[in-house]
Design a protein around this motif. Structure first.
Motif, short mmCIF file in Angstrom:
data_model
loop_
_atom_site.label_atom_id
_atom_site.label_comp_id
_atom_site.label_asym_id
_atom_site.label_seq_id
_atom_site.Cartn_x
_atom_site.Cartn_y
_atom_site.Cartn_z
N UNK A 147 0.84 -1.17 0.00
CA UNK A 147 0.00 0.00 0.00
C UNK A 147 0.89 1.24 0.00
N UNK A 148 1.54 1.53 -1.10
CA UNK A 148 2.42 2.68 -1.23
C UNK A 148 1.61 3.85 -1.76
N UNK A 149 1.00 4.59 -0.86
CA UNK A 149 0.15 5.71 -1.24
C UNK A 149 1.01 6.95 -1.48
N UNK A 150 1.00 7.51 -2.70
CA UNK A 150 1.85 8.66 -3.01
C UNK A 150 1.48 9.92 -2.23
N UNK A 151 0.25 10.01 -1.73
CA UNK A 151 -0.13 11.22 -0.99
C UNK A 151 0.61 11.36 0.34
N UNK A 152 1.27 10.29 0.79
CA UNK A 152 2.01 10.35 2.05
C UNK A 152 3.50 10.57 1.85
N UNK A 153 3.97 10.70 0.61
CA UNK A 153 5.40 10.82 0.35
C UNK A 153 6.03 12.04 1.02
N UNK A 154 5.39 13.20 0.95
CA UNK A 154 5.96 14.40 1.58
C UNK A 154 6.17 14.18 3.07
N UNK A 155 5.21 13.54 3.70
CA UNK A 155 5.29 13.26 5.13
C UNK A 155 6.37 12.22 5.42
N UNK A 156 6.34 11.10 4.70
CA UNK A 156 7.24 9.99 5.00
C UNK A 156 8.71 10.29 4.72
N UNK A 157 8.97 11.11 3.71
CA UNK A 157 10.36 11.40 3.36
C UNK A 157 10.88 12.67 4.03
N UNK A 158 10.05 13.30 4.86
CA UNK A 158 10.48 14.49 5.60
C UNK A 158 11.45 14.08 6.71
N UNK A 159 12.33 14.98 7.04
CA UNK A 159 13.34 14.71 8.07
C UNK A 159 12.80 14.99 9.46
N UNK A 175 9.98 7.97 7.54
CA UNK A 175 9.96 6.60 7.02
C UNK A 175 10.91 5.70 7.81
N UNK A 176 12.15 6.14 7.97
CA UNK A 176 13.12 5.30 8.69
C UNK A 176 12.79 5.22 10.18
N UNK A 177 12.28 6.30 10.75
CA UNK A 177 11.91 6.29 12.16
C UNK A 177 10.77 5.33 12.45
N UNK A 178 9.75 5.34 11.58
CA UNK A 178 8.63 4.42 11.77
C UNK A 178 9.06 2.98 11.54
N UNK A 179 9.94 2.77 10.56
CA UNK A 179 10.45 1.42 10.31
C UNK A 179 11.27 0.92 11.50
N UNK A 180 12.06 1.80 12.12
CA UNK A 180 12.84 1.43 13.31
C UNK A 180 11.94 1.05 14.47
N UNK A 181 10.72 1.59 14.47
CA UNK A 181 9.76 1.30 15.54
C UNK A 181 8.91 0.08 15.21
N UNK A 182 9.29 -0.65 14.18
CA UNK A 182 8.55 -1.84 13.72
C UNK A 182 7.11 -1.53 13.33
N UNK A 183 6.91 -0.37 12.72
CA UNK A 183 5.59 0.02 12.22
C UNK A 183 5.66 0.13 10.71
N UNK A 184 4.57 -0.21 10.04
CA UNK A 184 4.50 0.00 8.59
C UNK A 184 4.32 1.49 8.36
N UNK A 185 5.27 2.15 7.70
CA UNK A 185 5.21 3.62 7.56
C UNK A 185 3.94 4.12 6.86
N UNK A 186 3.50 3.43 5.80
CA UNK A 186 2.33 3.89 5.06
C UNK A 186 1.05 3.69 5.86
#
Length: 157
Positions: free
Chosen positions: A1-13, A26-37
């Protein structure tokens, strides 16, 4: 479920961790064992304050974090603003069922209005356009009928 509307949020620092490495949402949510999308979609559906608190707690729980609670809350506030929201602002959604200002300022709405104005205007012009008198005479003469004389347009009878 790669929703493009979340890209600005997920790739923000989020910022730099204690090791000086940049951490994105994206990396922070992945480190927390959560699906970023999935998490981005959940946050987008939450009311603004609740989404900020949820994201701030996730940021504070990151390993090798370099953020205090006030910093995490400020970072979360900045990042939540990047999420797509429904028509109504989360804070005002309990007061008004629809935010007409957001809908009116959306670009596709104005494109349709301009397009429909052009189409309707063209139809109006075509419907009110009369054939020149010479075309009537050429059609009548080709049929073989006599052309009755036309009275002048501004004549007084």
């Amino acid at each position: 479920m790669l929703a493009p509307e979340f890209e600005n949020f997920l790739f923000a620092s989020i910022g730099e961790d204690v090791n000086g490495m940049q951490v994105s949402v994206l990396s922070g949510l992945a480190q927390s064992d959560l699906d970023p999308w999935q998490e981005a979609a959940k946050l987008a559906r939450l009311p603004g304050k609740t989404a900020i608190e949820r994201l701030a707690s996730l940021i504070e729980a990151l390993p090798a974090r370099a953020w205090t609670h006030p910093d995490a809350r400020a970072i979360a506030t900045r990042l939540i603003a990047l999420l797509p929201h429904p028509l109504a602002d989360n804070a005002a959604s309990s007061q008004a069922p629809h935010n007409l200002g957001a809908m009116m300022s959306s670009r596709p709405w104005w494109i349709y209005v301009i397009l429909m104005s052009f189409v309707l205007g063209s139809q109006f012009i075509v419907a009110n356009h009369e054939l020149p008198p010479t075309a009537d005479r050429s059609i009548a003469s080709s049929v073989g009928g006599a052309i009755p004389p036309h009275p002048p347009v501004n004549s007084v009878q």
